[in-house]
Design an enzyme around this catalytic site. Structure first.
Site, mmCIF file in Angstrom:
data_model
loop_
_atom_site.group_PDB
_atom_site.id
_atom_site.type_symbol
_atom_site.label_atom_id
_atom_site.label_comp_id
_atom_site.label_asym_id
_atom_site.label_seq_id
_atom_site.Cartn_x
_atom_site.Cartn_y
_atom_site.Cartn_z
ATOM 1 N N ASP A 12 9.440 -3.066 -5.457
ATOM 2 C CA ASP A 12 9.203 -2.206 -4.293
ATOM 3 C C ASP A 12 7.917 -1.390 -4.351
ATOM 4 O O ASP A 12 7.707 -0.529 -3.492
ATOM 5 C CB ASP A 12 10.397 -1.268 -4.084
ATOM 6 C CG ASP A 12 10.589 -0.297 -5.238
ATOM 7 O OD1 ASP A 12 10.051 -0.562 -6.329
ATOM 8 O OD2 ASP A 12 11.279 0.713 -5.040
ATOM 9 N N GLU A 13 7.048 -1.638 -5.302
ATOM 10 C CA GLU A 13 5.794 -0.884 -5.331
ATOM 11 C C GLU A 13 4.701 -1.678 -6.022
ATOM 12 O O GLU A 13 4.952 -2.528 -6.875
ATOM 13 C CB GLU A 13 5.975 0.479 -6.015
ATOM 14 C CG GLU A 13 6.420 0.405 -7.451
ATOM 15 C CD GLU A 13 6.510 1.784 -8.097
ATOM 16 O OE1 GLU A 13 5.639 2.626 -7.843
ATOM 17 O OE2 GLU A 13 7.461 2.001 -8.877
#
Length: 362
Positions: free
Chosen positions: A105-106
């Site tokens: 997610d990043e």
């Protein structure tokens, strides 16, 4: 300014929980915990509605249910999260090949030179976030600055669904005012140790010499000395292969009792659990690292044919701790996984998406 890099850190907002709310509209607006249940297990992610009640990742499911009785527990679907992550990274690669994923997610993006010939990293970040919302259906936040540390710090400033820019001319004032627990790489344990020394913000941290910080915090001391001065030379590295995933803690005072070792190992396991759930990584080998007060290091490992579940990892950690008598007082404990599932990942859109990890001495 010549030579100044333009780095973007994109961080999806409550990623796992947001995917569940997107796929199952009946969950929208409700407190959702991904992972765990009311009796056992650990929360991997919490929706913003759940966070209002104090529910956080790495919290036991039982504690989460106490904090939020109406909490809805859902089972993680890592295949789905990886699918969505792949869609998001396809967008990233339309702007630059210098993409360094930190987890599903990043990611960091170096857009100093970019494929759309846009000199504004701020506008690129806004465009990427708009496209993620339109094409994937999720909100993302972003931070923009001249190095990775400041970009990651900036991405937290206007969450959720926002972005922030830290210019070189503003960095020193910003860092001096920043609460010590907001520094990337300084977790709760280290922050508490620093506060005992009177270090509550960047200005306080700046008062301490490199020699002092290295003595108190080991090799992390140099990192702390540099980041508070806006120095972080690590480049965005898209092709580094992660070989292990771990968490460790160097204790302020050496520990000599078995009960203390077990208590600290439980905290380290919680942090490792958070990192495992965040990345979706699995490993077949569990390793316990022990550093004694005389700085000698011992490792104990156990491997499995299949990827062990979290309960088995904890049982193995305790088994390794008790495998033989420890040789004296303990300065550091660490717990990690190797023989990871990453080598079994298929390439997405022609690029292998390796995850990198820098262990933190928490």
């Amino acid at each position: 300014m010549e030579g100044i890099r333009k780095i973007i850190h994109v961080d999806m907002d409550a990623f796992y929980a947001s995917v569940e709310q997107m796929d199952f509209p009946e969950l929208k607006g409700k407190p959702v915990a991904v992972g765990g249940n009311m009796e056992r297990g650990v929360v991997a992610a919490a929706s913003y509605e759940a966070r209002k009640f104090g529910v956080r990742s790495a919290m036991s499911g039982k504690m989460a249910a106490l904090k939020c009785p109406q909490l809805i527990f859902v089972k993680p679907r890592f295949d789905r999260y990886k699918e969505i992550s792949g869609q998001i990274r396809e967008i990233f690669f339309e702007y630059t090949d210098l993409v360094e994923p930190l987890s599903l997610d990043e990611a960091f993006l170096d857009v100093t030179e970019n494929k759309v010939n846009n000199p504004s990293a701020t506008l690129i970040a806004q465009e990427i976030r708009d496209r993620i919302k339109k094409e994937v259906g999720l909100n993302a936040s972003a931070g923009i600055s001249y190095n990775k540390f400041l970009a990651k710090t900036a991405s937290d400033l206007n969450k959720p669904n926002g972005q922030a820019l830290i210019l070189p001319k503003d960095a020193h004032d910003f860092l001096e005012k920043l609460p010590i627990e907001r520094f990337f790489g300084i977790g709760k344990v280290t922050a508490d140790k620093m506060k005992q020394l009177g270090i509550h913000n960047g200005r306080d941290l700046k008062e301490f010499s490199l020699q002092f910080l290295t003595k108190r915090f080991g090799k992390s001391g140099l990192h702390f000395f540099n980041i508070v001065r806006g120095i972080h030379l690590s480049e965005v590295q898209p092709n580094r292969i992660r070989k292990s995933l771990s968490a460790e803690n160097t204790f302020e005072k050496d520990l000599s009792k078995e009960s203390e070792w077990e208590e600290e190992l439980a905290k380290i396991f919680e942090e490792l659990t958070r990192r495992i759930e965040r990345t979706g990584i699995k490993g077949r080998t569990v390793t316990l690292k022990i550093k004694y007060s005389d700085f000698t290091i011992q490792t104990r490992s156990k491997s499995y044919e299949q990827y062990p579940e979290m309960e088995v990892i904890w049982e193995t950690a305790m088994e390794l701790l008790q495998q033989e008598e420890l040789k004296g007082s303990v300065r550091l404990l660490g717990l990690g996984l190797s023989n990871l599932n990453l080598t079994e990942e298929k390439t997405l859109f022609g690029k292998q998406l390796w995850l990198d990890f820098d262990p933190l001495s928490e």
